[in-house]
Design a protein around this motif. Structure first.
Motif, PDB file in Angstrom:
ATOM      1  N   ALA A 285       0.827  -1.204   0.000  1.00  0.00           N
ATOM      2  CA  ALA A 285       0.000   0.000   0.000  1.00  0.00           C
ATOM      3  C   ALA A 285       0.863   1.256   0.000  1.00  0.00           C
ATOM      4  CB  ALA A 285      -0.927  -0.011   1.210  1.00  0.00           C
TER       5      ALA A 285
ATOM      6  N   GLU B  40      -3.283   4.051  -7.287  1.00  0.00           N
ATOM      7  CA  GLU B  40      -4.381   4.023  -6.334  1.00  0.00           C
ATOM      8  C   GLU B  40      -4.941   2.607  -6.214  1.00  0.00           C
ATOM      9  OE1 GLU B  40      -8.770   6.090  -5.582  1.00  0.00           O
ATOM     10  OE2 GLU B  40      -7.484   6.735  -7.245  1.00  0.00           O
ATOM     11  N   LEU B  41      -4.915   2.067  -5.011  1.00  0.00           N
ATOM     12  CA  LEU B  41      -5.481   0.749  -4.770  1.00  0.00           C
ATOM     13  C   LEU B  41      -7.002   0.857  -4.659  1.00  0.00           C
ATOM     14  CD1 LEU B  41      -3.055  -0.787  -2.100  1.00  0.00           C
ATOM     15  CD2 LEU B  41      -3.329  -1.490  -4.478  1.00  0.00           C
ATOM     16  N   ASN B  42      -7.688  -0.038  -5.340  1.00  0.00           N
ATOM     17  CA  ASN B  42      -9.143  -0.063  -5.264  1.00  0.00           C
ATOM     18  C   ASN B  42      -9.539  -0.896  -4.047  1.00  0.00           C
ATOM     19  OD1 ASN B  42     -11.907  -0.388  -5.601  1.00  0.00           O
ATOM     20  ND2 ASN B  42     -11.763  -0.425  -7.833  1.00  0.00           N
ATOM     21  N   THR B  43      -9.814  -0.231  -2.934  1.00  0.00           N
ATOM     22  CA  THR B  43     -10.130  -0.943  -1.695  1.00  0.00           C
ATOM     23  C   THR B  43     -11.443  -1.711  -1.796  1.00  0.00           C
ATOM     24  OG1 THR B  43     -11.148   1.082  -0.829  1.00  0.00           O
ATOM     25  CG2 THR B  43      -8.838   0.682  -0.271  1.00  0.00           C
TER      26      THR B  43
ATOM     27  N   THR C 154     -10.615  -5.100  -3.154  1.00  0.00           N
ATOM     28  CA  THR C 154      -9.605  -5.841  -2.418  1.00  0.00           C
ATOM     29  C   THR C 154     -10.286  -6.777  -1.432  1.00  0.00           C
ATOM     30  OG1 THR C 154      -8.070  -3.975  -2.570  1.00  0.00           O
ATOM     31  CG2 THR C 154      -7.594  -5.656  -0.908  1.00  0.00           C
TER      32      THR C 154
ATOM     33  N   THR D 195      -6.667  -4.768   7.398  1.00  0.00           N
ATOM     34  CA  THR D 195      -7.012  -3.406   6.990  1.00  0.00           C
ATOM     35  C   THR D 195      -6.058  -2.939   5.908  1.00  0.00           C
ATOM     36  OG1 THR D 195      -5.634  -2.453   8.748  1.00  0.00           O
ATOM     37  CG2 THR D 195      -7.981  -2.808   9.237  1.00  0.00           C
ATOM     38  N   ASN D 196      -6.580  -2.122   5.015  1.00  0.00           N
ATOM     39  CA  ASN D 196      -5.786  -1.584   3.923  1.00  0.00           C
ATOM     40  C   ASN D 196      -6.238  -0.151   3.680  1.00  0.00           C
ATOM     41  OD1 ASN D 196      -4.074  -1.295   1.730  1.00  0.00           O
ATOM     42  ND2 ASN D 196      -5.472  -2.309   0.306  1.00  0.00           N
ATOM     43  N   LEU D 197      -5.328   0.791   3.881  1.00  0.00           N
ATOM     44  CA  LEU D 197      -5.647   2.214   3.728  1.00  0.00           C
ATOM     45  C   LEU D 197      -6.837   2.599   4.615  1.00  0.00           C
ATOM     46  CD1 LEU D 197      -5.255   2.618  -0.148  1.00  0.00           C
ATOM     47  CD2 LEU D 197      -3.561   3.065   1.638  1.00  0.00           C
TER      48      LEU D 197
ATOM     49  N   SER E  66      -9.214   0.927   5.588  1.00  0.00           N
ATOM     50  CA  SER E  66     -10.466   0.248   5.257  1.00  0.00           C
ATOM     51  C   SER E  66     -10.332  -1.237   5.578  1.00  0.00           C
ATOM     52  CB  SER E  66     -10.804   0.418   3.768  1.00  0.00           C
ATOM     53  OG  SER E  66     -10.986   1.778   3.454  1.00  0.00           O
ATOM     54  N   THR E  67     -11.392  -1.811   6.138  1.00  0.00           N
ATOM     55  CA  THR E  67     -11.364  -3.237   6.462  1.00  0.00           C
ATOM     56  C   THR E  67     -11.558  -4.051   5.192  1.00  0.00           C
ATOM     57  OG1 THR E  67     -12.288  -2.822   8.662  1.00  0.00           O
ATOM     58  CG2 THR E  67     -12.453  -5.062   7.818  1.00  0.00           C
ATOM     59  N   VAL E  68     -10.672  -5.009   4.990  1.00  0.00           N
ATOM     60  CA  VAL E  68     -10.737  -5.854   3.794  1.00  0.00           C
ATOM     61  C   VAL E  68     -11.771  -6.950   4.021  1.00  0.00           C
ATOM     62  CG1 VAL E  68      -9.452  -7.438   2.316  1.00  0.00           C
ATOM     63  CG2 VAL E  68      -8.341  -5.382   3.216  1.00  0.00           C
TER      64      VAL E  68
END
Length: 230
Positions: free
Chosen positions: A37, A46-49, A52, A70-72, A74-76
């Motif tokens: 990340a 830009e990662l598309n959360t 993901t 979590t990623n950025l 946001s909970t995956v």
């Protein structure tokens, strides 16, 4: 230095992180996700959360409750199946979901084959259409999953082939035959490529593979299945 238990697979704009977690130690896995990340952020990617997801394969009787990834900030989302390069991999490592998906897709394309037959297209062209548009769907990554497919799943697949045979009016290659042919071709390529990750698996049985001779179908299929898993 990257932890050997973590693998990063990249294809076009898709990136997959695979990790073997032992003794419930997820530190290497979570560290790799965080570093990915950060790298994307630093390189204007830009990662598309929303796209993901995380899938956990665990066959222990008492599966521990894992902390959500979590990623950025946001909970995956945790999922039971994941579509990887056109192949649906399920959490239980069974192929029913994938096979149902490709059978549905292939059956939809049978409509176009039927329409071409109505327009009296020559049989040779109907066979070419079947091979390019329908058989290609049924055989997507076939060397990965066919050896572990259940009899019920194989019947679903073969029913689609038989329907195409009735439309075209001639026999078509059975999926078992296509699987065996492609499996041998794939195995042959691996034995010639020392850089392939699975090369060492064939090293000890290379001569046996080249000189394989069986008297029964069961023996032959068991050998093919072992190569498929490798």
């Amino acid at each position: 230095m990257k932890d050997p238990s973590v693998k990063l697979l990249k294809f076009a704009d898709d990136t997959t992180v695979i990790c073997l977690i032992q003794d419930d130690d997820e530190s290497a896995y979570r560290r790799e996700v965080k570093q990915l990340a950060v790298w994307c952020s630093q390189n204007n990617l830009e990662l598309n959360t929303l796209k993901t997801v995380e899938m956990i394969v665990d066959f222990r009787r008492n599966t521990p409750t894992l902390t959500p990834l979590t990623n950025l900030n946001s909970t995956v989302a945790a999922v039971e199946s994941y579509r990887f390069l056109g192949t649906t991999i399920s959490q239980d490592l069974k192929w029913e979901t994938h096979i149902d998906s490709i059978v549905k897709k292939a059956q939809q394309r049978l409509y176009f084959l039927h329409q071409l037959r109505k327009f009296n297209l020559p049989q040779a062209l109907l066979i070419q259409f079947y091979s390019a548009v329908i058989e290609s769907v049924l055989c997507t990554s076939v060397t990965v999953w066919f050896g572990s497919a259940t009899k019920s799943d194989i019947r679903k697949l073969q029913r689609t082939v038989r329907t195409a045979e009735r439309i075209i009016g001639c026999p078509l290659p059975p999926l078992q035959e296509l699987y065996t042919s492609r499996l041998r071709k794939k195995a042959g390529k691996i034995t010639l490529d020392p850089t392939h990750p699975a090369y060492y698996l064939f090293d000890c049985c290379l001569l046996a593979f080249k000189a394989l001779s069986t008297r029964t179908v069961r023996h032959r299929n068991s050998f093919s299945l072992r190569l498929s898993i490798s």
